[in-house]
Design an enzyme around this catalytic site. Sequence first.
Site, PDB file in Angstrom:
ATOM      1  N   GLU A 296      -4.831   8.883  -9.937  1.00 37.86           N
ATOM      2  CA  GLU A 296      -5.053   7.484  -9.580  1.00 37.86           C
ATOM      3  C   GLU A 296      -5.466   6.672 -10.816  1.00 37.86           C
ATOM      4  OE1 GLU A 296      -4.395   5.483  -7.353  1.00 37.86           O
ATOM      5  OE2 GLU A 296      -5.819   3.835  -7.585  1.00 37.86           O
TER       6      GLU A 296
ATOM      7  N   GLU B 231      -0.139   0.699 -14.400  1.00 35.49           N
ATOM      8  CA  GLU B 231       0.382  -0.451 -13.668  1.00 35.49           C
ATOM      9  C   GLU B 231      -0.180  -1.776 -14.155  1.00 35.49           C
ATOM     10  OE1 GLU B 231      -0.005   0.088  -9.404  1.00 35.49           O
ATOM     11  OE2 GLU B 231      -2.138   0.464  -9.516  1.00 35.49           O
TER      12      GLU B 231
ATOM     13  N   HIS C 155      -0.042  24.916 -20.671  1.00 39.38           N
ATOM     14  CA  HIS C 155       1.350  25.260 -20.366  1.00 39.38           C
ATOM     15  C   HIS C 155       2.331  24.209 -20.892  1.00 39.38           C
ATOM     16  CE1 HIS C 155       0.043  28.662 -18.068  1.00 39.38           C
ATOM     17  NE2 HIS C 155      -0.743  27.895 -17.328  1.00 39.38           N
TER      18      HIS C 155
ATOM     19  N   CYS D  53       9.814  -9.078  -1.500  1.00 41.15           N
ATOM     20  CA  CYS D  53      10.391 -10.320  -0.993  1.00 41.15           C
ATOM     21  C   CYS D  53       9.583 -10.893   0.168  1.00 41.15           C
ATOM     22  CB  CYS D  53      11.810 -10.070  -0.484  1.00 41.15           C
ATOM     23  SG  CYS D  53      12.918  -9.486  -1.750  1.00 41.15           S
TER      24      CYS D  53
ATOM     25  N   ASN E 180      15.233 -10.229   3.471  1.00 39.23           N
ATOM     26  CA  ASN E 180      14.397  -9.149   2.913  1.00 39.23           C
ATOM     27  C   ASN E 180      15.063  -7.823   3.245  1.00 39.23           C
ATOM     28  OD1 ASN E 180      12.514 -11.019   2.202  1.00 39.23           O
ATOM     29  ND2 ASN E 180      10.867 -10.208   3.494  1.00 39.23           N
ATOM     30  N   GLY E 181      14.985  -6.873   2.325  1.00 45.89           N
ATOM     31  CA  GLY E 181      15.526  -5.542   2.610  1.00 45.89           C
ATOM     32  C   GLY E 181      16.718  -5.236   1.723  1.00 45.89           C
TER      33      GLY E 181
ATOM     34  N   TRP F 174      12.159 -10.330  -4.901  1.00 47.64           N
ATOM     35  CA  TRP F 174      11.794  -9.238  -5.811  1.00 47.64           C
ATOM     36  C   TRP F 174      13.101  -8.483  -6.040  1.00 47.64           C
ATOM     37  CZ3 TRP F 174      11.545  -3.801  -5.760  1.00 47.64           C
ATOM     38  CH2 TRP F 174      10.700  -3.224  -6.720  1.00 47.64           C
TER      39      TRP F 174
HETATM   40  C1  G6P Z   1       2.700  -0.430  -3.875  1.00 48.35           C
HETATM   41  C2  G6P Z   1       1.373  -1.015  -4.324  1.00 48.35           C
HETATM   42  C3  G6P Z   1       0.344   0.093  -4.429  1.00 48.35           C
HETATM   43  C4  G6P Z   1       0.242   0.851  -3.109  1.00 48.35           C
HETATM   44  C5  G6P Z   1       1.613   1.383  -2.665  1.00 48.35           C
HETATM   45  C6  G6P Z   1       1.557   1.905  -1.240  1.00 48.35           C
HETATM   46  O1  G6P Z   1       3.216   0.367  -4.882  1.00 48.35           O
HETATM   47  O2  G6P Z   1       1.507  -1.684  -5.555  1.00 48.35           O
HETATM   48  O3  G6P Z   1      -0.913  -0.474  -4.740  1.00 48.35           O
HETATM   49  O4  G6P Z   1      -0.638   1.914  -3.245  1.00 48.35           O
HETATM   50  O5  G6P Z   1       2.565   0.319  -2.667  1.00 48.35           O
HETATM   51  O6  G6P Z   1       1.280   0.838  -0.386  1.00 48.35           O
HETATM   52  P1  G6P Z   1       0.582   0.960   1.017  1.00 48.35           P
HETATM   53  O7  G6P Z   1       0.495  -0.455   1.514  1.00 48.35           O
HETATM   54  O8  G6P Z   1       1.486   1.790   1.875  1.00 48.35           O
HETATM   55  O9  G6P Z   1      -0.742   1.590   0.829  1.00 48.35           O
END
Ligand code: G6P
Length: 638
Positions: free
Chosen positions: A510, A517, A533, A2, A102-103, A76
């Site tokens: 990763e 994603e 396993h 948001c 927001n929140g 969001w």
């Molecule tokens: C969201 C983003 C990711 C990111 C994660 C942590 O999920 O889509 O790309 O790695 O948040 O965010 P930060 O800003 O704490 O690295």
Amino acid sequence: MCGIVAYVGKRRCRDYIIRGLKRLEYRGYDSAGFICVDEKHKRFSYFKKSGKVSDLEKGLDGFEHDGFVGMGHTRWATHGVVNDCNAHPHFNCKKNISLVHNGIIEGYEEIRKKLIFEGHEFVSSTDTEVVAHYFSSIFDFYKDLKPAILDLVSKLKGAYSFVLSMEEYPDQIVVVRHNSPLVLGKLEDEIFVASDLLAFSDKTKNVCFLPEDSFAIIKKDSVDMYDFSGKKILPIWQEVKFEFDAVDKQGFEHYMLKEIYEQKKVIDNTINFCRLIGTDSKLSANTKKDNSVDYKIDLEYQDRIWQQLGLSLKQVKNLKKVNLVAAGTSWHACRIAQFFFENFCKIPASVYLASEFCYMPLFNHEDSVYIFVSQSGETADTLQALRKVSPLSIPTITITNVPSSTMVREADGFFPMQAGPEISVASTKAFSSQISVLYLLANRIALEKGLISLEEMKRAEDDLFVSAQILEQSIENYKYKITQKLANKYSKFDKFIFLGRHISYPFAMEAALKLKEISYIFAQCYPAGELKHGPIALIDKSTPVVLFSSLHEIVYKKIISNAQEVKARSGHLVVFAFDGQDELINLANTSFIVPRVNPFLGPLAMTGLMQFFIYQITKKLGCSIDKPRNLAKSVTVE
Ligand code: G6P
């Protein structure tokens, strides 16, 4: 996630608010709304819609109202589905109080039930609407803003920042902050409000971060600020230097591709920045007669890097444990960095997922440090983890890309990443920047502990330079093959298994996350040793197994065995290997070969190629690469 944008001032606000919302679009959202106090009738005039800010903008075409006080929001969804009704702003029954928020309000259902019992009628399923009605009923009792806000915040639980506007006070707004950021910007007779200062950084750099647990009553020429006990506080205005201005794609089709290609520069900048604040500028090198180099150390500079991090040299020398806390891609970078701290500094390193950390018992280990790694510096889980550690006497450090973020303000020390604005939701250059910072930091600690020499530190930096070059060069080496052949081939599979071992395991995690994603293809990642396993039952021709090799000899041998296990079951094997690893390469259906580097930097060297491959698969599928469905760039709710 948001976004909030608001304005009180001498100009009409609609254009600014829409522009501000567009500048926050990269954070991810699903609906948007605009409201102003109409300048003619001093009544609310609003429009809200699910979809993009451009849909909101279209809807506002022919909407003649504008005003000198207004608010905008990108939502969001957390409570209630994505639809026009659940978009912000929300109102009380009389529709003379409006709110963007927001929140998450915890326990809002109970308040809602109580208010319904008292006769309030709700139109949305959001927690935000509850706040609007709740405030309305409290205000009816006090008939005064300040006590009404104080009473409201004493009753609300959860994390929130909101902006509230009332027809009764048409020339002012109220902003409130608790566990969710809000920032104000100032020009003469104009106040800008946003949840992220990027929204107005093209207007003013004179900003005030609303302190935690405070609120302000804002008119165009005044900001009356109070803490949650009602005590007046003086707003602290400061010039921000580091903020990003809007960035364009510079000819690239997507931000993600642009950011993949920026990684070499980002790593180079990281090394140079570290030198500037204490690594290399403190070194004076004398070439001795035998041509070896004698490095000398300048103590004044030596201290600077630790001052920046909020540590004394003594604390660094005595360091016995490193704790890393992060979420998402940042967590993967920390998992890779765990190998740096344990191998270079010879101390244990624990890596915590921020969302789990809050429920874990906390041990007050002497001589330890907590490092919070976050691209945005605002991720709610990571921030809560920082707040859990802050009251202890353990030093806290934030490593982030956003120097004005809440985590920077709340940690003892701070290290700025040199990634520059990362707009694509899927993190790329922030990841390589985090690995680089943590690699240099671990080497610096090893140097202070007397575990490596200055020459070895220099070599470590050179290795990082080389890995950055390889990261970029490898993309070029495979660009044609990927775009002409492989992207199409692999876009036809609907599930993947990713495997890695030792330092290549978090890297494989990763890679799996990146694929999921942006392409929405199902991907599961395992440590390669766990294959037998259970996951081995999944191996078949229609599920590519992507295996990331390692430059550690013993690990490499085991990885070959894992590759054989896959092939023996007629699996489809894709390997990311290093030059000369022919035994592994020969087993693969598809192989990507990268030049050899310092074994600890193997994942970094493969980063660009891995991201580029996944980007091209996704492009073939026609997905929304920079703004994947359901995702947010900055996750500001727990
Ligand atoms: C969201 C983003 C990711 C990111 C994660 C942590 O999920 O889509 O790309 O790695 O948040 O965010 P930060 O800003 O704490 O690295």
